[in-house]
Write a protein that holds these residues in place. Structure first.
Motif, PDB file in Angstrom:
ATOM      1  N   THR A  53      68.297  33.182  46.740  1.00 28.93           N
ATOM      2  CA  THR A  53      69.223  33.314  45.608  1.00 28.93           C
ATOM      3  C   THR A  53      70.569  33.831  46.071  1.00 28.93           C
ATOM      4  O   THR A  53      70.651  34.538  47.088  1.00 28.93           O
ATOM      5  CB  THR A  53      68.680  34.250  44.503  1.00 28.93           C
ATOM      6  OG1 THR A  53      69.597  34.241  43.398  1.00 28.93           O
ATOM      7  CG2 THR A  53      68.514  35.686  44.972  1.00 28.93           C
ATOM      8  N   THR A  54      71.594  33.487  45.263  1.00 32.26           N
ATOM      9  CA  THR A  54      72.939  34.014  45.555  1.00 32.26           C
ATOM     10  C   THR A  54      73.235  35.244  44.699  1.00 32.26           C
ATOM     11  O   THR A  54      74.318  35.805  44.809  1.00 32.26           O
ATOM     12  CB  THR A  54      74.023  32.943  45.292  1.00 32.26           C
ATOM     13  OG1 THR A  54      73.973  32.572  43.901  1.00 32.26           O
ATOM     14  CG2 THR A  54      73.821  31.725  46.170  1.00 32.26           C
ATOM     15  N   ARG A  55      72.288  35.647  43.820  1.00 31.34           N
ATOM     16  CA  ARG A  55      72.587  36.854  43.036  1.00 31.34           C
ATOM     17  C   ARG A  55      72.421  38.099  43.905  1.00 31.34           C
ATOM     18  O   ARG A  55      71.772  38.056  44.953  1.00 31.34           O
ATOM     19  CB  ARG A  55      71.730  36.910  41.760  1.00 31.34           C
ATOM     20  CG  ARG A  55      70.340  37.467  41.897  1.00 31.34           C
ATOM     21  CD  ARG A  55      69.877  38.114  40.581  1.00 31.34           C
ATOM     22  NE  ARG A  55      68.424  38.276  40.511  1.00 31.34           N
ATOM     23  CZ  ARG A  55      67.742  39.229  41.127  1.00 31.34           C
ATOM     24  NH1 ARG A  55      68.354  40.080  41.951  1.00 31.34           N
ATOM     25  NH2 ARG A  55      66.436  39.309  40.961  1.00 31.34           N
ATOM     26  N   SER A  56      73.010  39.196  43.431  1.00 29.25           N
ATOM     27  CA  SER A  56      72.931  40.443  44.210  1.00 29.25           C
ATOM     28  C   SER A  56      71.563  41.074  44.024  1.00 29.25           C
ATOM     29  O   SER A  56      70.964  40.957  42.948  1.00 29.25           O
ATOM     30  CB  SER A  56      73.976  41.440  43.725  1.00 29.25           C
ATOM     31  OG  SER A  56      75.228  40.848  43.734  1.00 29.25           O
ATOM     32  N   PRO A  57      71.079  41.780  45.065  1.00 31.63           N
ATOM     33  CA  PRO A  57      69.787  42.459  44.917  1.00 31.63           C
ATOM     34  C   PRO A  57      69.861  43.568  43.860  1.00 31.63           C
ATOM     35  O   PRO A  57      70.892  44.214  43.719  1.00 31.63           O
ATOM     36  CB  PRO A  57      69.544  43.077  46.295  1.00 31.63           C
ATOM     37  CG  PRO A  57      70.576  42.548  47.202  1.00 31.63           C
ATOM     38  CD  PRO A  57      71.676  41.943  46.389  1.00 31.63           C
ATOM     39  N   ARG A  58      68.755  43.736  43.127  1.00 36.35           N
ATOM     40  CA  ARG A  58      68.651  44.867  42.195  1.00 36.35           C
ATOM     41  C   ARG A  58      68.131  46.068  42.978  1.00 36.35           C
ATOM     42  O   ARG A  58      67.492  45.879  44.029  1.00 36.35           O
ATOM     43  CB  ARG A  58      67.638  44.549  41.086  1.00 36.35           C
ATOM     44  CG  ARG A  58      68.075  43.438  40.195  1.00 36.35           C
ATOM     45  CD  ARG A  58      66.970  43.069  39.197  1.00 36.35           C
ATOM     46  NE  ARG A  58      67.376  41.899  38.444  1.00 36.35           N
ATOM     47  CZ  ARG A  58      66.536  40.957  38.023  1.00 36.35           C
ATOM     48  NH1 ARG A  58      65.241  41.054  38.256  1.00 36.35           N
ATOM     49  NH2 ARG A  58      66.995  39.927  37.354  1.00 36.35           N
ATOM     50  N   PRO A  59      68.353  47.275  42.456  1.00 38.02           N
ATOM     51  CA  PRO A  59      67.808  48.443  43.161  1.00 38.02           C
ATOM     52  C   PRO A  59      66.313  48.252  43.404  1.00 38.02           C
ATOM     53  O   PRO A  59      65.579  47.842  42.500  1.00 38.02           O
ATOM     54  CB  PRO A  59      68.056  49.596  42.175  1.00 38.02           C
ATOM     55  CG  PRO A  59      69.173  49.130  41.308  1.00 38.02           C
ATOM     56  CD  PRO A  59      69.067  47.636  41.225  1.00 38.02           C
ATOM     57  N   GLY A  60      65.896  48.484  44.619  1.00 35.26           N
ATOM     58  CA  GLY A  60      64.458  48.385  44.947  1.00 35.26           C
ATOM     59  C   GLY A  60      64.052  47.021  45.486  1.00 35.26           C
ATOM     60  O   GLY A  60      62.989  46.884  46.091  1.00 35.26           O
ATOM     61  N   GLU A  61      64.881  45.993  45.262  1.00 34.06           N
ATOM     62  CA  GLU A  61      64.512  44.663  45.774  1.00 34.06           C
ATOM     63  C   GLU A  61      64.769  44.601  47.281  1.00 34.06           C
ATOM     64  O   GLU A  61      65.783  45.111  47.772  1.00 34.06           O
ATOM     65  CB  GLU A  61      65.309  43.571  45.058  1.00 34.06           C
ATOM     66  CG  GLU A  61      64.758  43.279  43.675  1.00 34.06           C
ATOM     67  CD  GLU A  61      65.451  42.109  42.983  1.00 34.06           C
ATOM     68  OE1 GLU A  61      64.788  41.438  42.174  1.00 34.06           O
ATOM     69  OE2 GLU A  61      66.653  41.869  43.235  1.00 34.06           O
ATOM     70  N   VAL A  62      63.830  43.953  47.966  1.00 32.83           N
ATOM     71  CA  VAL A  62      63.894  43.908  49.431  1.00 32.83           C
ATOM     72  C   VAL A  62      64.191  42.481  49.881  1.00 32.83           C
ATOM     73  O   VAL A  62      63.513  41.531  49.453  1.00 32.83           O
ATOM     74  CB  VAL A  62      62.537  44.384  50.034  1.00 32.83           C
ATOM     75  CG1 VAL A  62      62.540  44.280  51.545  1.00 32.83           C
ATOM     76  CG2 VAL A  62      62.229  45.805  49.582  1.00 32.83           C
ATOM     77  N   ASN A  63      65.200  42.337  50.743  1.00 32.66           N
ATOM     78  CA  ASN A  63      65.563  41.020  51.275  1.00 32.66           C
ATOM     79  C   ASN A  63      64.394  40.469  52.104  1.00 32.66           C
ATOM     80  O   ASN A  63      63.846  41.170  52.961  1.00 32.66           O
ATOM     81  CB  ASN A  63      66.824  41.151  52.138  1.00 32.66           C
ATOM     82  CG  ASN A  63      67.392  39.808  52.520  1.00 32.66           C
ATOM     83  OD1 ASN A  63      67.166  38.807  51.832  1.00 32.66           O
ATOM     84  ND2 ASN A  63      68.113  39.763  53.619  1.00 32.66           N
ATOM     85  N   GLY A  64      63.992  39.230  51.821  1.00 33.82           N
ATOM     86  CA  GLY A  64      62.890  38.622  52.574  1.00 33.82           C
ATOM     87  C   GLY A  64      61.540  38.840  51.898  1.00 33.82           C
ATOM     88  O   GLY A  64      60.556  38.194  52.246  1.00 33.82           O
TER      89      GLY A  64
END
Ligand code: ADP
Ligand code: 5GP
Length: 212
Positions: A53-64
């Motif tokens: 996704t191109t949206r920004s991560p929310r607090p707590g979301e982990v890339n990958g």
């Protein structure tokens, strides 16, 4: 007693790997909450297809883990290069399921869960993936709005875009044959029990293969 339907699903699970599961439904209906419960209770049985996704991560979301958070340029490059099974624009951001995301789960012989929007459902229907299609609905649009507001992740603009898409998608999802099952997520435990019940034969088939 083993039913014929169970046996045929067992055979197809052995032959082609377990059938993937598409979880769709309006943003805020409870898809991530339900799928996290499944992944936790049935560790090793289900695997999550990690979307881009191109949206920004929310607090707590982990890339990958929750998503691959990428730039528009990188996402477009991947799309142009044929890396994606499907992709869509939702609430102003790009989302997509890469071939690699699904293959990574299937290589483990796990049931691959895709959390995708209605455009994704339509596009997956054109592929050979042949998943089970489940739509998660909120009890009412008012409750959906409250859940989205209480989640505290969306701007006012994103919230109204998501609610507009929700009203449209709730209507579309009534289309006969589009979904195998619609689950209303009112009481969480009841909705989770219904989800598990919808998938019990696939779960049993994977567990049987694993134990044999
Ligand atoms: P989605 O993944 O479909 O966008 P979430 O799983 O993030 O939705 O759920 C939206 C919000 O609603 C979250 O804050 C979640 O904790 C909450 N929620 C989910 N299911 C229920 C439920 N049955 N009752 C009350 N709140 C719920
Ligand atoms: P969110 O921003 O709340 O994580 O997701 C917004 C919407 O995008 C949800 O309806 C979710 O199901 C959908 N979505 C997430 N990943 C994908 C994807 O890979 N493809 C498509 N088509 N939709 C996705």
């Amino acid at each position: 007693m083993i039913s014929g339907r169970f046996l045929s699903r067992l055979v197809s699970a052995v032959m082609a790997g377990p059938r993937p599961v598409v979880l769709s439904g309006p943003s805020g209906a409870g898809k991530s909450t339900l799928l996290k419960k499944l992944l936790k209770e049935y560790e090793g049985v289900f695997g999550f297809s990690v979307s881009h996704t191109t949206r920004s991560p929310r607090p707590g979301e982990v890339n990958g883990k929750d998503y691959h958070f990428v730039t528009r340029e990188d996402m477009q490059c991947g799309i142009d290069g044929g890396d994606f099974i499907e992709h869509a624009v939702f609430s102003g951001n790009m989302y997509g399921t890469s071939k690699a995301a699904v293959q990574a789960v299937q290589a483990q012989n796990q049931i691959c869960i895709l959390d995708i929007d209605m455009q994704g459902v339509r596009n997956i229907k054109k592929t050979e993936l042949n998943p089970i299609y489940i739509s998660i609905h909120p009890p009412t649009v008012q409750i959906l709005e409250k859940r989205l507001r209480d989640r505290n992740t969306e701007s006012e603009e994103s919230l109204s875009k998501r609610l507009r898409a929700a009203i449209e998608d709730l209507e579309i999802s009534k289309e006969p044959g589009l979904f195998d099952r619609i689950i209303v997520n009112d009481d969480l435990e009841e909705a989770y029990a219904k989800l598990k019940d919808s998938l019990k034969e696939e779960i049993a088939a994977v567990q049987t293969c694993r134990d044999s």
